[in-house]
Design a protein around this motif. Structure first.
Motif, PDB file in Angstrom:
ATOM      1  N   GLN A  50      48.423  53.300  57.704  1.00  0.00           N
ATOM      2  CA  GLN A  50      49.685  53.751  57.110  1.00  0.00           C
ATOM      3  C   GLN A  50      50.344  52.623  56.317  1.00  0.00           C
ATOM      4  OE1 GLN A  50      51.909  55.151  60.474  1.00  0.00           O
ATOM      5  NE2 GLN A  50      50.822  57.119  60.592  1.00  0.00           N
ATOM      6  N   MET A  51      50.285  51.421  56.854  1.00  0.00           N
ATOM      7  CA  MET A  51      50.872  50.285  56.147  1.00  0.00           C
ATOM      8  C   MET A  51      50.107  49.989  54.862  1.00  0.00           C
ATOM      9  SD  MET A  51      51.907  47.817  59.307  1.00  0.00           S
ATOM     10  CE  MET A  51      52.849  46.668  58.337  1.00  0.00           C
ATOM     11  N   ALA A  52      48.788  50.143  54.887  1.00  0.00           N
ATOM     12  CA  ALA A  52      47.988  49.951  53.670  1.00  0.00           C
ATOM     13  C   ALA A  52      48.345  51.012  52.635  1.00  0.00           C
ATOM     14  CB  ALA A  52      46.505  49.992  54.001  1.00  0.00           C
ATOM     15  N   ASN A  53      48.554  52.248  53.065  1.00  0.00           N
ATOM     16  CA  ASN A  53      48.958  53.314  52.140  1.00  0.00           C
ATOM     17  C   ASN A  53      50.339  53.036  51.554  1.00  0.00           C
ATOM     18  OD1 ASN A  53      46.573  54.714  52.511  1.00  0.00           O
ATOM     19  ND2 ASN A  53      47.391  55.989  54.150  1.00  0.00           N
ATOM     20  N   MET A  54      51.257  52.533  52.381  1.00  0.00           N
ATOM     21  CA  MET A  54      52.586  52.174  51.880  1.00  0.00           C
ATOM     22  C   MET A  54      52.480  51.031  50.858  1.00  0.00           C
ATOM     23  SD  MET A  54      54.788  52.469  55.437  1.00  0.00           S
ATOM     24  CE  MET A  54      55.984  51.298  54.908  1.00  0.00           C
ATOM     25  N   ALA A  55      51.594  50.073  51.122  1.00  0.00           N
ATOM     26  CA  ALA A  55      51.393  48.969  50.180  1.00  0.00           C
ATOM     27  C   ALA A  55      50.869  49.498  48.854  1.00  0.00           C
ATOM     28  CB  ALA A  55      50.416  47.948  50.766  1.00  0.00           C
ATOM     29  N   ASP A  56      49.943  50.449  48.905  1.00  0.00           N
ATOM     30  CA  ASP A  56      49.410  51.035  47.672  1.00  0.00           C
ATOM     31  C   ASP A  56      50.514  51.704  46.862  1.00  0.00           C
ATOM     32  OD1 ASP A  56      46.852  50.152  48.219  1.00  0.00           O
ATOM     33  OD2 ASP A  56      46.180  52.062  49.056  1.00  0.00           O
ATOM     34  N   LYS A  57      51.435  52.395  47.550  1.00  0.00           N
ATOM     35  CA  LYS A  57      52.548  53.042  46.854  1.00  0.00           C
ATOM     36  C   LYS A  57      53.487  52.000  46.232  1.00  0.00           C
ATOM     37  CE  LYS A  57      52.480  57.208  49.652  1.00  0.00           C
ATOM     38  NZ  LYS A  57      53.125  57.982  50.716  1.00  0.00           N
ATOM     39  N   VAL A  59      52.646  48.969  45.286  1.00  0.00           N
ATOM     40  CA  VAL A  59      51.923  48.385  44.151  1.00  0.00           C
ATOM     41  C   VAL A  59      51.979  49.333  42.960  1.00  0.00           C
ATOM     42  CG1 VAL A  59      49.623  47.747  43.312  1.00  0.00           C
ATOM     43  CG2 VAL A  59      50.436  46.870  45.508  1.00  0.00           C
ATOM     44  N   ALA A  60      51.793  50.639  43.197  1.00  0.00           N
ATOM     45  CA  ALA A  60      51.840  51.622  42.109  1.00  0.00           C
ATOM     46  C   ALA A  60      53.219  51.612  41.438  1.00  0.00           C
ATOM     47  CB  ALA A  60      51.515  53.012  42.645  1.00  0.00           C
ATOM     48  N   ARG A  61      54.302  51.503  42.223  1.00  0.00           N
ATOM     49  CA  ARG A  61      55.649  51.424  41.649  1.00  0.00           C
ATOM     50  C   ARG A  61      55.810  50.147  40.825  1.00  0.00           C
ATOM     51  NH1 ARG A  61      57.192  53.626  46.681  1.00  0.00           N
ATOM     52  NH2 ARG A  61      57.633  51.561  47.511  1.00  0.00           N
ATOM     53  N   PHE A  62      55.299  49.040  41.343  1.00  0.00           N
ATOM     54  CA  PHE A  62      55.384  47.768  40.616  1.00  0.00           C
ATOM     55  C   PHE A  62      54.644  47.857  39.286  1.00  0.00           C
ATOM     56  CE2 PHE A  62      53.980  43.502  39.517  1.00  0.00           C
ATOM     57  CZ  PHE A  62      55.136  42.765  39.678  1.00  0.00           C
ATOM     58  N   ILE A  63      53.460  48.446  39.306  1.00  0.00           N
ATOM     59  CA  ILE A  63      52.659  48.599  38.087  1.00  0.00           C
ATOM     60  C   ILE A  63      53.400  49.495  37.092  1.00  0.00           C
ATOM     61  CG2 ILE A  63      50.483  49.498  37.150  1.00  0.00           C
ATOM     62  CD1 ILE A  63      50.177  46.887  38.745  1.00  0.00           C
ATOM     63  N   ALA A  64      54.006  50.581  37.595  1.00  0.00           N
ATOM     64  CA  ALA A  64      54.742  51.500  36.723  1.00  0.00           C
ATOM     65  C   ALA A  64      55.936  50.803  36.058  1.00  0.00           C
ATOM     66  CB  ALA A  64      55.213  52.715  37.515  1.00  0.00           C
ATOM     67  N   LEU A  65      56.600  49.919  36.796  1.00  0.00           N
ATOM     68  CA  LEU A  65      57.736  49.184  36.235  1.00  0.00           C
ATOM     69  C   LEU A  65      57.297  48.185  35.166  1.00  0.00           C
ATOM     70  CD1 LEU A  65      59.854  48.451  39.433  1.00  0.00           C
ATOM     71  CD2 LEU A  65      60.477  49.933  37.516  1.00  0.00           C
ATOM     72  N   HIS A  66      56.052  47.745  35.225  1.00  0.00           N
ATOM     73  CA  HIS A  66      55.521  46.769  34.277  1.00  0.00           C
ATOM     74  C   HIS A  66      54.451  47.411  33.401  1.00  0.00           C
ATOM     75  CE1 HIS A  66      57.294  44.395  37.536  1.00  0.00           C
ATOM     76  NE2 HIS A  66      57.609  43.544  36.575  1.00  0.00           N
ATOM     77  N   ASP A  67      54.713  48.634  33.003  1.00  0.00           N
ATOM     78  CA  ASP A  67      53.742  49.434  32.252  1.00  0.00           C
ATOM     79  C   ASP A  67      53.313  48.787  30.938  1.00  0.00           C
ATOM     80  OD1 ASP A  67      52.172  51.800  31.825  1.00  0.00           O
ATOM     81  OD2 ASP A  67      53.698  52.445  30.381  1.00  0.00           O
ATOM     82  N   SER A  68      54.201  48.016  30.329  1.00  0.00           N
ATOM     83  CA  SER A  68      53.877  47.409  29.039  1.00  0.00           C
ATOM     84  C   SER A  68      52.744  46.383  29.137  1.00  0.00           C
ATOM     85  CB  SER A  68      55.115  46.730  28.452  1.00  0.00           C
ATOM     86  OG  SER A  68      55.524  45.671  29.306  1.00  0.00           O
ATOM     87  N   LEU A  69      52.448  45.920  30.348  1.00  0.00           N
ATOM     88  CA  LEU A  69      51.403  44.915  30.514  1.00  0.00           C
ATOM     89  C   LEU A  69      49.990  45.510  30.569  1.00  0.00           C
ATOM     90  CD1 LEU A  69      53.075  42.457  33.021  1.00  0.00           C
ATOM     91  CD2 LEU A  69      52.794  42.202  30.566  1.00  0.00           C
ATOM     92  N   ARG A  70      49.873  46.817  30.721  1.00  0.00           N
ATOM     93  CA  ARG A  70      48.566  47.487  30.725  1.00  0.00           C
ATOM     94  C   ARG A  70      47.614  46.932  31.776  1.00  0.00           C
ATOM     95  NH1 ARG A  70      48.683  50.610  26.032  1.00  0.00           N
ATOM     96  NH2 ARG A  70      50.020  49.750  24.422  1.00  0.00           N
ATOM     97  N   PHE A  71      47.992  47.115  33.036  1.00  0.00           N
ATOM     98  CA  PHE A  71      47.152  46.692  34.143  1.00  0.00           C
ATOM     99  C   PHE A  71      45.951  47.613  34.296  1.00  0.00           C
ATOM    100  CE2 PHE A  71      51.103  44.666  35.403  1.00  0.00           C
ATOM    101  CZ  PHE A  71      50.667  43.486  35.976  1.00  0.00           C
ATOM    102  N   THR A  72      44.844  47.054  34.753  1.00  0.00           N
ATOM    103  CA  THR A  72      43.670  47.854  35.119  1.00  0.00           C
ATOM    104  C   THR A  72      43.276  47.479  36.542  1.00  0.00           C
ATOM    105  OG1 THR A  72      42.171  46.199  34.191  1.00  0.00           O
ATOM    106  CG2 THR A  72      42.779  48.039  32.764  1.00  0.00           C
ATOM    107  N   GLU A  73      42.780  48.471  37.284  1.00  0.00           N
ATOM    108  CA  GLU A  73      42.388  48.229  38.670  1.00  0.00           C
ATOM    109  C   GLU A  73      40.924  47.820  38.719  1.00  0.00           C
ATOM    110  OE1 GLU A  73      42.246  50.311  43.055  1.00  0.00           O
ATOM    111  OE2 GLU A  73      42.730  51.532  41.319  1.00  0.00           O
ATOM    112  N   THR A  74      40.657  46.826  39.552  1.00  0.00           N
ATOM    113  CA  THR A  74      39.285  46.402  39.768  1.00  0.00           C
ATOM    114  C   THR A  74      39.167  45.739  41.130  1.00  0.00           C
ATOM    115  OG1 THR A  74      37.471  45.037  38.942  1.00  0.00           O
ATOM    116  CG2 THR A  74      39.663  44.208  38.540  1.00  0.00           C
ATOM    117  N   ASP A  75      38.235  46.162  41.922  1.00  0.00           N
ATOM    118  CA  ASP A  75      37.921  45.536  43.214  1.00  0.00           C
ATOM    119  C   ASP A  75      39.120  45.418  44.155  1.00  0.00           C
ATOM    120  OD1 ASP A  75      35.251  45.174  42.425  1.00  0.00           O
ATOM    121  OD2 ASP A  75      35.730  43.272  41.461  1.00  0.00           O
TER     122      ASP A  75
END
Length: 178
Positions: A50-57, A59-75
């Motif tokens: 559950q804590m890992a799932n919360m961390a993923d959420k 991280v997703a919010r952080f990425i959305a706030l920094h959308d202009s940086l064009r992050f890609t997921e890998t590993d």
């Protein structure tokens, strides 16, 4: 002769398969071939998931706030290559065993600088966090990346004297030309 070639091919496939398994990042979980011995162990495993799932959420919010940086997921981490005015063009690719000068600035998700370090590392040998080691082998000398890492791929549940347990982080990582 044909039998020998077949054996070599099978061994090669097994080695490739084992290497691909080692590079996969996983979230905390109970091994499927083992039943939890008691309800406490099951509850701790579920809590960790559950804590890992919360961390993923988070991280997703952080990425959305920094959308202009064009992050890609890998590993199991997210990265974005940053442009740098001080370096004209990245040079050669970094290979396993190369000695590289790495500058790492580690931040929490509120932008607080947790750690600023510049040191020589031997790429791909486990001298740094696993994700930094993996990323170095994808970089060129002179590259500059911003990397977002959930706690379970960073410092984990134990943390260290700088990063708190279960803390998601982002890292500005720069490899300078030797």
């Amino acid at each position: 002769m044909l039998k020998k070639i077949a054996h070599i091919a099978v061994i090669g496939l097994v080695v490739v398969w084992l290497q691909s398994c080692n590079s996969c990042s996983t979230k905390p979980q109970t091994p499927s071939n083992r039943v939890a011995k008691d309800s406490t162990e099951q509850q701790l495993t579920q809590l960790s998931q559950q804590m890992a799932n919360m961390a993923d959420k988070e991280v997703a919010r952080f990425i959305a706030l920094h959308d202009s940086l064009r992050f890609t997921e890998t590993d199991g981490f997210w990265l974005c290559k940053l442009e740098d005015d001080t370096v004209s063009q990245p040079t050669d690719s970094i290979r396993k065993g190369d000695i590289v000068m790495v500058r790492a600035l580690i931040f929490d998700f509120y932008g607080n600088l947790l750690f600023d370090n510049e040191q020589l590392l031997k790429a791909g040998t486990g001298e740094a966090l696993r994700m930094i080691d993996q990323l170095l082998l994808k970089m060129c000398y002179g590259d500059h990346y911003r990397v977002v890492v959930p706690w379970y791929n960073a410092y984990g549940a134990s943390g260290n004297n700088i990063v708190k347990p279960y803390q998601n982080i982002w890292i500005d990582l720069k490899v300078t030309v030797q």
